[in-house]
Design a protein around this motif. Structure first.
Motif, PDB file in Angstrom:
ATOM      1  N   LEU A   1      72.254  63.143  21.000  1.00  0.00           N
ATOM      2  CA  LEU A   1      73.470  62.984  20.195  1.00  0.00           C
ATOM      3  C   LEU A   1      74.731  63.054  21.031  1.00  0.00           C
ATOM      4  CD1 LEU A   1      73.177  64.899  16.801  1.00  0.00           C
ATOM      5  CD2 LEU A   1      73.355  62.462  17.198  1.00  0.00           C
ATOM      6  N   LEU A   2      74.723  63.936  22.012  1.00  0.00           N
ATOM      7  CA  LEU A   2      75.924  64.098  22.831  1.00  0.00           C
ATOM      8  C   LEU A   2      75.590  63.885  24.305  1.00  0.00           C
ATOM      9  CD1 LEU A   2      77.661  67.240  21.227  1.00  0.00           C
ATOM     10  CD2 LEU A   2      77.973  64.828  20.681  1.00  0.00           C
ATOM     11  N   PRO A   3      75.325  62.636  24.681  1.00  0.00           N
ATOM     12  CA  PRO A   3      75.042  62.399  26.105  1.00  0.00           C
ATOM     13  C   PRO A   3      76.286  62.734  26.927  1.00  0.00           C
ATOM     14  CG  PRO A   3      75.316  60.322  24.926  1.00  0.00           C
ATOM     15  CD  PRO A   3      75.340  61.401  23.902  1.00  0.00           C
ATOM     16  N   CYS A   4      76.052  63.081  28.174  1.00  0.00           N
ATOM     17  CA  CYS A   4      77.138  63.654  28.956  1.00  0.00           C
ATOM     18  C   CYS A   4      78.169  62.622  29.402  1.00  0.00           C
ATOM     19  CB  CYS A   4      76.569  64.389  30.174  1.00  0.00           C
ATOM     20  SG  CYS A   4      75.648  63.291  31.248  1.00  0.00           S
ATOM     21  N   ALA A   5      77.929  61.336  29.072  1.00  0.00           N
ATOM     22  CA  ALA A   5      78.872  60.308  29.517  1.00  0.00           C
ATOM     23  C   ALA A   5      80.275  60.594  28.986  1.00  0.00           C
ATOM     24  CB  ALA A   5      78.406  58.931  29.052  1.00  0.00           C
ATOM     25  N   VAL A   6      80.350  61.153  27.816  1.00  0.00           N
ATOM     26  CA  VAL A   6      81.651  61.556  27.286  1.00  0.00           C
ATOM     27  C   VAL A   6      81.650  63.070  27.128  1.00  0.00           C
ATOM     28  CG1 VAL A   6      83.254  61.373  25.361  1.00  0.00           C
ATOM     29  CG2 VAL A   6      81.924  59.376  26.062  1.00  0.00           C
ATOM     30  N   ARG A   7      82.527  63.694  27.812  1.00  0.00           N
ATOM     31  CA  ARG A   7      82.601  65.150  27.771  1.00  0.00           C
ATOM     32  C   ARG A   7      83.155  65.613  26.422  1.00  0.00           C
ATOM     33  NH1 ARG A   7      84.307  68.835  31.575  1.00  0.00           N
ATOM     34  NH2 ARG A   7      85.059  70.764  30.667  1.00  0.00           N
ATOM     35  N   MET A   8      82.423  66.486  25.755  1.00  0.00           N
ATOM     36  CA  MET A   8      82.900  67.042  24.498  1.00  0.00           C
ATOM     37  C   MET A   8      83.536  68.397  24.787  1.00  0.00           C
ATOM     38  SD  MET A   8      82.407  64.827  22.235  1.00  0.00           S
ATOM     39  CE  MET A   8      81.650  63.201  22.419  1.00  0.00           C
ATOM     40  N   HIS A   9      84.829  68.496  24.552  1.00  0.00           N
ATOM     41  CA  HIS A   9      85.541  69.739  24.848  1.00  0.00           C
ATOM     42  C   HIS A   9      85.299  70.804  23.801  1.00  0.00           C
ATOM     43  CE1 HIS A   9      87.672  66.524  27.052  1.00  0.00           C
ATOM     44  NE2 HIS A   9      87.664  67.437  28.012  1.00  0.00           N
ATOM     45  N   LEU A  10      84.921  70.360  22.621  1.00  0.00           N
ATOM     46  CA  LEU A  10      84.600  71.304  21.549  1.00  0.00           C
ATOM     47  C   LEU A  10      83.371  70.786  20.821  1.00  0.00           C
ATOM     48  CD1 LEU A  10      88.106  72.027  19.953  1.00  0.00           C
ATOM     49  CD2 LEU A  10      86.609  73.720  21.038  1.00  0.00           C
ATOM     50  N   LYS A  11      82.511  71.713  20.459  1.00  0.00           N
ATOM     51  CA  LYS A  11      81.320  71.324  19.696  1.00  0.00           C
ATOM     52  C   LYS A  11      81.173  72.266  18.501  1.00  0.00           C
ATOM     53  CE  LYS A  11      78.629  71.600  23.255  1.00  0.00           C
ATOM     54  NZ  LYS A  11      77.404  71.753  24.045  1.00  0.00           N
ATOM     55  N   TYR A  12      80.920  71.670  17.342  1.00  0.00           N
ATOM     56  CA  TYR A  12      80.727  72.477  16.135  1.00  0.00           C
ATOM     57  C   TYR A  12      79.429  72.062  15.442  1.00  0.00           C
ATOM     58  CZ  TYR A  12      85.568  73.839  16.723  1.00  0.00           C
ATOM     59  OH  TYR A  12      86.723  74.339  17.234  1.00  0.00           O
ATOM     60  N   ASP A  13      78.687  73.055  15.052  1.00  0.00           N
ATOM     61  CA  ASP A  13      77.493  72.840  14.247  1.00  0.00           C
ATOM     62  C   ASP A  13      77.850  73.290  12.826  1.00  0.00           C
ATOM     63  OD1 ASP A  13      74.169  72.858  14.481  1.00  0.00           O
ATOM     64  OD2 ASP A  13      74.991  74.179  12.935  1.00  0.00           O
ATOM     65  N   LEU A  14      78.086  72.321  11.940  1.00  0.00           N
ATOM     66  CA  LEU A  14      78.633  72.643  10.612  1.00  0.00           C
ATOM     67  C   LEU A  14      77.569  72.505   9.538  1.00  0.00           C
ATOM     68  CD1 LEU A  14      82.050  70.761  10.958  1.00  0.00           C
ATOM     69  CD2 LEU A  14      81.548  73.171  11.423  1.00  0.00           C
ATOM     70  N   LYS A  15      77.445  73.549   8.767  1.00  0.00           N
ATOM     71  CA  LYS A  15      76.435  73.551   7.694  1.00  0.00           C
ATOM     72  C   LYS A  15      77.084  73.499   6.316  1.00  0.00           C
ATOM     73  CE  LYS A  15      72.380  76.036   9.475  1.00  0.00           C
ATOM     74  NZ  LYS A  15      71.874  74.903  10.242  1.00  0.00           N
ATOM     75  N   GLY A  16      78.394  73.634   6.255  1.00  0.00           N
ATOM     76  CA  GLY A  16      79.041  73.655   4.947  1.00  0.00           C
ATOM     77  C   GLY A  16      78.960  75.010   4.288  1.00  0.00           C
ATOM     78  N   SER A  17      78.600  76.012   5.066  1.00  0.00           N
ATOM     79  CA  SER A  17      78.516  77.369   4.535  1.00  0.00           C
ATOM     80  C   SER A  17      79.415  78.269   5.374  1.00  0.00           C
ATOM     81  CB  SER A  17      77.067  77.863   4.615  1.00  0.00           C
ATOM     82  OG  SER A  17      77.018  79.276   4.489  1.00  0.00           O
ATOM     83  N   THR A  18      79.922  79.340   4.754  1.00  0.00           N
ATOM     84  CA  THR A  18      80.738  80.276   5.523  1.00  0.00           C
ATOM     85  C   THR A  18      79.994  81.594   5.737  1.00  0.00           C
ATOM     86  OG1 THR A  18      81.787  80.946   3.460  1.00  0.00           O
ATOM     87  CG2 THR A  18      82.961  79.324   4.799  1.00  0.00           C
ATOM     88  N   TYR A  19      78.775  81.665   5.256  1.00  0.00           N
ATOM     89  CA  TYR A  19      78.004  82.911   5.356  1.00  0.00           C
ATOM     90  C   TYR A  19      77.390  83.036   6.745  1.00  0.00           C
ATOM     91  CZ  TYR A  19      74.598  86.536   4.239  1.00  0.00           C
ATOM     92  OH  TYR A  19      73.857  87.690   4.239  1.00  0.00           O
ATOM     93  N   LYS A  20      77.893  84.021   7.499  1.00  0.00           N
ATOM     94  CA  LYS A  20      77.409  84.271   8.865  1.00  0.00           C
ATOM     95  C   LYS A  20      77.490  83.027   9.749  1.00  0.00           C
ATOM     96  CE  LYS A  20      74.249  88.058   7.800  1.00  0.00           C
ATOM     97  NZ  LYS A  20      72.888  88.580   7.935  1.00  0.00           N
ATOM     98  N   ARG A  21      78.495  82.203   9.496  1.00  0.00           N
ATOM     99  CA  ARG A  21      78.591  80.971  10.268  1.00  0.00           C
ATOM    100  C   ARG A  21      79.669  81.101  11.344  1.00  0.00           C
ATOM    101  NH1 ARG A  21      74.920  77.892  11.126  1.00  0.00           N
ATOM    102  NH2 ARG A  21      76.302  76.090  11.301  1.00  0.00           N
ATOM    103  N   ARG A  22      79.484  82.063  12.235  1.00  0.00           N
ATOM    104  CA  ARG A  22      80.364  82.207  13.384  1.00  0.00           C
ATOM    105  C   ARG A  22      79.478  82.249  14.626  1.00  0.00           C
ATOM    106  NH1 ARG A  22      85.489  83.428  13.267  1.00  0.00           N
ATOM    107  NH2 ARG A  22      85.489  84.390  11.208  1.00  0.00           N
ATOM    108  N   ALA A  23      79.884  81.567  15.684  1.00  0.00           N
ATOM    109  CA  ALA A  23      79.074  81.576  16.903  1.00  0.00           C
ATOM    110  C   ALA A  23      78.953  83.004  17.424  1.00  0.00           C
ATOM    111  CB  ALA A  23      79.713  80.674  17.955  1.00  0.00           C
ATOM    112  N   SER A  24      77.790  83.341  17.932  1.00  0.00           N
ATOM    113  CA  SER A  24      77.551  84.698  18.427  1.00  0.00           C
ATOM    114  C   SER A  24      78.365  84.936  19.692  1.00  0.00           C
ATOM    115  CB  SER A  24      76.065  84.857  18.745  1.00  0.00           C
ATOM    116  OG  SER A  24      75.716  83.998  19.813  1.00  0.00           O
TER     117      SER A  24
END
Lengths: 386, 386
Positions: B250-273
């Motif tokens: 999904l995110l080949p390194c040809a384009v550098r992604m400065h930010l990445k988010y894995d979004l589930k549409g939930s706010t319950y315990k949805r903070r990166a560790s």
């Protein structure tokens, strides 16, 4: 398959044949004789109806009581004891409702589950919040896989308002008098574009099971010559289920076919019967084709190649469905003969086609246009099949 | 779904964000906890590998014995007791063979039956008429639904010779060191375009069952952001079955992604560790997104509307598959930051990307291009994820 192709395409030279109309004619499932005669999905097997006015005494004589098809004391055709007029009424009420209610549902992708859906609506004689009153007995109208068939109709370019409702539901349906030996009842829409055919329980079940494969074929094999299925319905009345399939009319009368062949690729007993030959427009078979058209049919190289490829792809699908007894319906429109007919019609003033105003094109692509992969113009011709 | 959309698309104004890269990240089936952690079809969950040379001592430290994944006495990763190097060898031999043998089979339409096919070929160590000799133990290579996956690869624009074989089989596969908690093993192709992931028996079965619906989605929902499945295989060695799925990265390194988010549409315990945040390029979650990007992401009106529609369609499909625990992976390429990085790299002479020559475009459409419905040009940038 090889026989089929060799009888069709060996030495194709025939200058005066200018319009060949082709379509597969599914007629039987392999190894299931019980369903054999019933899976007649052909749309041109039965004789096309004459102009509306001629459906009188002559057609009564041809009616036969076969299977579920009968005749009531007044001479009206019945199917599972429901009169043809009540059936036609229920079909039109039901389709109007189901297509209308679909138009309120938002467009969405077809899912695998959609092929198994069955929607049902009750039509009491006195009417309800959802349904109008009518003069027949109470009935229930069931629609198989409504979302899937909406998708198919869209793929075939049929707009719900302009075509399906207008063609099928605003004008009377015409009962085909010569419905063949299957015991099925056939109706054609007034504009000659749609065929409605009663099918048996097993056939309806079988068709529903094929829908995912049918979907896949439409998406891959755009030029397919298989029948176009527009809808599958069931009318429940008097404790009986009457199942119906709506399909394209393979040979609508807009273009007169001077020759018709039902080709199976076999030479065993494949000659039209004496009775068939006596008809004004008989449907001939493989041996007749070989004998009459010794040089085959002339097709342009591109069309020939596209047609062969399409037939191969269609046959692969039919094979995967375990359908083996199908045929290729070939209609030949002879341009030269058509010109002569036109000239003689012009000479006899006042002769008009009651079903389609002169100059009106058929609504949907012909099989030949499908083969060519474009909607080429077609000469508009008066037709008289009676 | 509504949560998902609201968190993504509320008041999207953010001028400097110029390239958002999105894709669904399937991770779990509803109500089947046994399969839950395994159905991680995500291709960007694990950290992208660094340049080849850096896969040394640091990655060893991160290896863990989880589920079928283990480490042998030499420190090499194993999966069901097969060493990673033997697995990679078998993958490359097997895919080369299966793609090669498919190329000899004539093109034909995919049929419903094709989804259930499984082809098998034995690779004895000493070689055979059909297979080359190799240095691993005997193994059997099974290909699920070869004709169907050939069709999918074609739909995705992947030519058998130029891409699959070159990308996967001519260059070494790179084992991802940070393979996550699922116990799966991940490989990425040297060109960074393909991910190979081990899947459990049930997952492979489940994916195979979904194929007809997946086919239907590809034909209707051309801009789908669902993972691209290129192949499903099984390697039988030492009495064990190792099942593998090949997908797009999904995110080949040809384009550098400065930010990445894995979004589930939930706010319950949805903070990166805290552990995730300590990484050089963490994957953040919903609460981080809300906090960091209070104004959301800026998308052009057309893209925004196309993206919403696509997500709705994808979610409908996932719902029909009874998959509920998926996420939307959002990668943000910050153009301004990229320019600064580029400038500082030019300043440090000699810094080169070992995996992709500068100026080389990614082989296949990005998710953003899919949303836009055209293959727009993309700035070529050096990337360094390590």
């Amino acid at each position: 398959m090889s026989l089929l192709r060799s009888s069709l395409f060996t030495g194709v030279i025939r200058q005066h044949v200018e319009h060949a109309h082709l379509g597969h004619h599914l007629s039987r499932r392999a190894g299931t004789p019980a369903e054999a005669s019933g899976f007649g999905m052909a749309t041109a097997g039965p004789e096309p109806p004459g102009p509306l006015g001629s459906l009188g005494s002559t057609s009564q004589a041809m009616k036969k009581t076969i299977g579920h098809r009968g005749i009531d004391p007044t001479g009206e055709t019945t199917y599972k004891k429901t009169t043809s007029s009540a059936l036609k009424g229920a079909i039109q009420l039901g389709i109007t409702h189901t297509v209308g209610s679909l138009s309120h549902k938002p467009e969405r992708d077809v899912l695998m589950q959609d092929f198994e859906v069955m929607e049902s609506i009750f039509f009491p004689r006195e009417g309800s919040n959802l349904t109008p009153g009518h003069h027949y007995s109470d009935f229930r109208f069931k629609t198989y896989a409504p979302i899937a068939f909406r998708y198919f109709r869209e793929m075939f370019g049929i707009r719900p308002d302009d075509y399906l409702v207008c063609s099928l539901c605003s004008e009377p349906l015409i009962e085909l008098s010569n419905s063949g030996a299957s015991g099925s009842l056939f109706y054609v829409s007034s504009d000659d574009e749609f065929i409605i055919k009663t099918v048996q329980h097993k056939e309806a079940e079988f068709l529903q099971k094929l829908l995912p494969g049918y979907f896949m074929n439409l998406n891959q094999n755009k030029r397919t010559l298989l029948p176009k299925f527009y809808g599958l319905y069931c009318i429940q009345a008097g404790g009986k289920n009457i199942r119906l399939v709506v399909m394209n009319n393979l040979l609508p009368c807009a273009v007169r076919m001077h020759l018709k062949y039902d080709l199976k690729g076999s030479t065993y007993k494949r000659r039209a019967s004496a009775k068939e030959r006596d008809k004004a427009f008989p449907t001939y078979k493989d041996l007749d084709f070989r004998q009459d058209l010794t040089d085959g049919l002339l097709l342009e190289a591109d069309n020939h190649s596209a047609l062969c490829k399409t037939i191969q792809r269609d046959c692969l699908l039919l094979q995967s469905f375990k359908i083996m007894d199908y045929s290729l319906l070939v209609g030949v429109h002879n341009m030269q003969q058509a010109c002569q007919e036109q000239a003689s019609r012009v000479a006899e003033a006042g002769a008009t086609d009651q079903r389609r105003p002169p100059g009106q094109k058929p609504l949907y692509n012909t099989a030949m246009e499908a083969i060519q992969g474009e909607a080429g113009g077609m000469p508009s011709l008066d037709t008289e099949d009676q």
